[in-house]
Design a protein around this motif. Structure first.
Motif, mmCIF file in Angstrom:
data_model
loop_
_atom_site.group_PDB
_atom_site.id
_atom_site.type_symbol
_atom_site.label_atom_id
_atom_site.label_comp_id
_atom_site.label_asym_id
_atom_site.label_seq_id
_atom_site.Cartn_x
_atom_site.Cartn_y
_atom_site.Cartn_z
ATOM 1 N N PRO A 45 -24.618 -46.057 26.935
ATOM 2 C CA PRO A 45 -23.851 -47.288 26.717
ATOM 3 C C PRO A 45 -24.665 -48.445 26.173
ATOM 4 O O PRO A 45 -25.805 -48.670 26.570
ATOM 5 N N ILE A 46 -24.057 -49.172 25.237
ATOM 6 C CA ILE A 46 -24.656 -50.383 24.671
ATOM 7 C C ILE A 46 -23.577 -51.469 24.734
ATOM 8 O O ILE A 46 -22.631 -51.445 23.946
ATOM 9 N N PRO A 47 -23.671 -52.395 25.678
ATOM 10 C CA PRO A 47 -22.575 -53.336 25.940
ATOM 11 C C PRO A 47 -22.281 -54.287 24.783
ATOM 12 O O PRO A 47 -23.166 -54.658 24.014
ATOM 13 N N TYR A 48 -21.012 -54.673 24.685
ATOM 14 C CA TYR A 48 -20.591 -55.761 23.798
ATOM 15 C C TYR A 48 -20.902 -57.094 24.475
ATOM 16 O O TYR A 48 -21.043 -57.173 25.704
ATOM 17 N N GLU A 49 -20.972 -58.163 23.654
ATOM 18 C CA GLU A 49 -21.234 -59.494 24.200
ATOM 19 C C GLU A 49 -20.436 -60.523 23.388
ATOM 20 O O GLU A 49 -20.529 -60.539 22.161
ATOM 21 N N PRO A 50 -19.660 -61.390 24.060
ATOM 22 C CA PRO A 50 -18.876 -62.395 23.334
ATOM 23 C C PRO A 50 -19.769 -63.486 22.753
ATOM 24 O O PRO A 50 -20.763 -63.884 23.366
ATOM 25 N N VAL A 51 -19.403 -63.965 21.565
ATOM 26 C CA VAL A 51 -20.199 -64.989 20.867
ATOM 27 C C VAL A 51 -19.284 -66.134 20.440
ATOM 28 O O VAL A 51 -18.235 -65.903 19.827
ATOM 29 N N ASP A 52 -19.690 -67.356 20.765
ATOM 30 C CA ASP A 52 -18.987 -68.539 20.273
ATOM 31 C C ASP A 52 -20.025 -69.618 19.967
ATOM 32 O O ASP A 52 -21.229 -69.339 19.930
ATOM 33 N N LEU A 53 -19.573 -70.831 19.772
ATOM 34 C CA LEU A 53 -20.481 -71.910 19.380
ATOM 35 C C LEU A 53 -21.545 -72.178 20.441
ATOM 36 O O LEU A 53 -22.647 -72.624 20.120
ATOM 37 N N THR A 54 -21.241 -71.871 21.703
ATOM 38 C CA THR A 54 -22.184 -72.183 22.779
ATOM 39 C C THR A 54 -23.414 -71.291 22.783
ATOM 40 O O THR A 54 -24.463 -71.671 23.317
ATOM 41 N N ASN A 55 -23.308 -70.078 22.223
ATOM 42 C CA ASN A 55 -24.456 -69.152 22.278
ATOM 43 C C ASN A 55 -24.782 -68.509 20.941
ATOM 44 O O ASN A 55 -25.586 -67.572 20.872
ATOM 45 N N VAL A 56 -24.172 -68.997 19.861
ATOM 46 C CA VAL A 56 -24.367 -68.356 18.561
ATOM 47 C C VAL A 56 -25.815 -68.383 18.098
ATOM 48 O O VAL A 56 -26.287 -67.459 17.420
ATOM 49 N N GLN A 57 -26.566 -69.419 18.466
ATOM 50 C CA GLN A 57 -27.948 -69.520 18.028
ATOM 51 C C GLN A 57 -28.773 -68.334 18.529
ATOM 52 O O GLN A 57 -29.635 -67.810 17.815
ATOM 53 N N HIS A 58 -28.503 -67.909 19.751
ATOM 54 C CA HIS A 58 -29.227 -66.757 20.322
ATOM 55 C C HIS A 58 -29.034 -65.517 19.458
ATOM 56 O O HIS A 58 -29.989 -64.778 19.183
ATOM 57 N N LEU A 76 -31.517 -63.102 17.084
ATOM 58 C CA LEU A 76 -31.616 -61.656 17.204
ATOM 59 C C LEU A 76 -31.582 -60.974 15.835
ATOM 60 O O LEU A 76 -32.244 -59.955 15.616
ATOM 61 N N LEU A 77 -30.786 -61.550 14.929
ATOM 62 C CA LEU A 77 -30.660 -60.962 13.582
ATOM 63 C C LEU A 77 -31.654 -61.574 12.598
ATOM 64 O O LEU A 77 -31.619 -61.268 11.401
ATOM 65 N N GLY A 78 -32.532 -62.448 13.086
ATOM 66 C CA GLY A 78 -33.548 -63.034 12.220
ATOM 67 C C GLY A 78 -33.008 -64.092 11.288
ATOM 68 O O GLY A 78 -33.585 -64.328 10.219
ATOM 69 N N LEU A 79 -31.905 -64.767 11.700
ATOM 70 C CA LEU A 79 -31.319 -65.796 10.862
ATOM 71 C C LEU A 79 -31.869 -67.154 11.264
ATOM 72 O O LEU A 79 -32.160 -67.408 12.435
ATOM 73 N N LYS A 80 -31.958 -68.055 10.309
ATOM 74 C CA LYS A 80 -32.448 -69.400 10.598
ATOM 75 C C LYS A 80 -31.284 -70.313 10.981
ATOM 76 O O LYS A 80 -30.174 -70.109 10.567
#
Length: 311
Positions: A290-303, A307-311
């Motif tokens: 298993p590899i869990p899903y994780e919700p993403v919104d404005l509060t945690n998008v920077q993290h 992870l994807l190496g984006l600035k």
């Protein structure tokens, strides 16, 4: 005499198993078919698989299923003819790709799936991936959070009959049940940005009030964003997706998407290779990695950008 022959047979099987378990990595061959290398997420998945194989020195054959179940079944049949040690399949549809699992088993070649599953998944040795049902729940929960008083929603489905489409819909339906969510239109966009854009253009042309778009992947969500922007309606309709691909994360940060759900393509691809290698070397694996899903919104998008190496 029979006892002697039986003992010899046991000894031979033991020696064979030992030899298989000790097979050098450089002699192992793994065949992999991915549902469609025109999709950004699947490209990330396959790239991670290829990178891990290169890192470990494992020989692999990689095929592009081109979003066609029949083609993927044929590719698995080719791997069987090539006598690969293990087959990895990322099936485009749950039912259409099931014969590939059956064919591999009949040929005595281990097969696993990654990212998506087949209807006869129990016949495969393992599934490396995430629970699509959970992603449907997470996406729907974001809608409910943003619209506590209810909303008029349109839904974009992936390829109909695919495991992701079925399970994500089930998760969404169960989460919306009993809530004041009115689904005013729903149709497949086949995981495609272009089709997502076309669907959104058509729905906007009806003049009906639309509060939110629930797209089963980011490609379709980004297509919806393009149609909304073209009509000058940015900010009036919230858009949600699944996958957390790079462009979607930037859209969440910008505010043109309200949220997405992170599916770890890199972990799925790398671990699919590792699980296949474990099998090829005679090891045992769990039915699910298993590899869990994780919700993403404005509060945690920077993290997730990091992870994807984006600035």
């Amino acid at each position: 005499m029979r006892k002697v022959l039986a003992l010899l047979l046991v000894l031979l099987l033991s020696l064979s198993a030992t030899a298989f378990a000790q097979k050098p990595i450089e002699d192992i061959v793994i065949g992999a078919t991915f549902q469609g290398l025109s999709d950004e997420y699947i490209v990330r998945l396959s790239d991670a698989f290829i990178a891990k194989a290169a890192e470990l020195g494992v020989k692999i054959f990689v095929s592009d299923g081109q979003m066609n179940a029949e083609k993927q079944v044929g590719q698995v049949e080719n791997f069987i003819a090539q006598k690969v040690d293990v087959i990895v399949m990322n099936p485009i549809t749950a039912d259409g790709c099931a014969p590939a699992v059956t064919a591999a088993n009949e040929a005595g070649i281990p097969i696993i799936t990654t990212c998506t599953q087949t209807t006869n998944q129990a016949e495969a040795l393992s599934f490396v991936g995430s629970d699509s049902y959970q992603s449907g729940i997470m996406e729907a929960e974001m809608v409910l959070r943003d619209f506590p008083d209810g909303a008029d929603v349109v839904v974009m489905y992936g390829v109909m009959g695919s495991e992701g489409q079925i399970a994500r819909k089930a998760g969404m339906d169960d989460t919306f049940a009993g809530k004041n969510i009115n689904i005013i239109a729903e149709q497949t966009g086949n995981w495609s940005r272009e089709e997502g854009m076309n669907l959104m253009e058509n729905w906007l042309s009806t003049g009906k009030k639309i509060d939110a778009v629930v797209a089963q992947n980011d490609a379709m969500a980004l297509g919806a964003v393009m149609a909304i922007e073209a009509k000058g309606l940015t900010g009036t309709i919230k858009v949600y997706g699944i996958d957390a691909q790079a462009e979607a994360l930037l859209a969440v940060e910008k505010g043109t998407m309200a949220g997405t759900v992170f599916q770890n393509a890199e972990s799925q691809g790398a671990n699919a290779l590792l699980v296949a290698l474990e099998i090829a070397q005679g090891g045992t694996v769990d039915p699910v990695f298993p590899i869990p899903y994780e919700p993403v919104d404005l509060t945690n998008v920077q993290h997730y950008k990091e992870l994807l190496g984006l600035k």
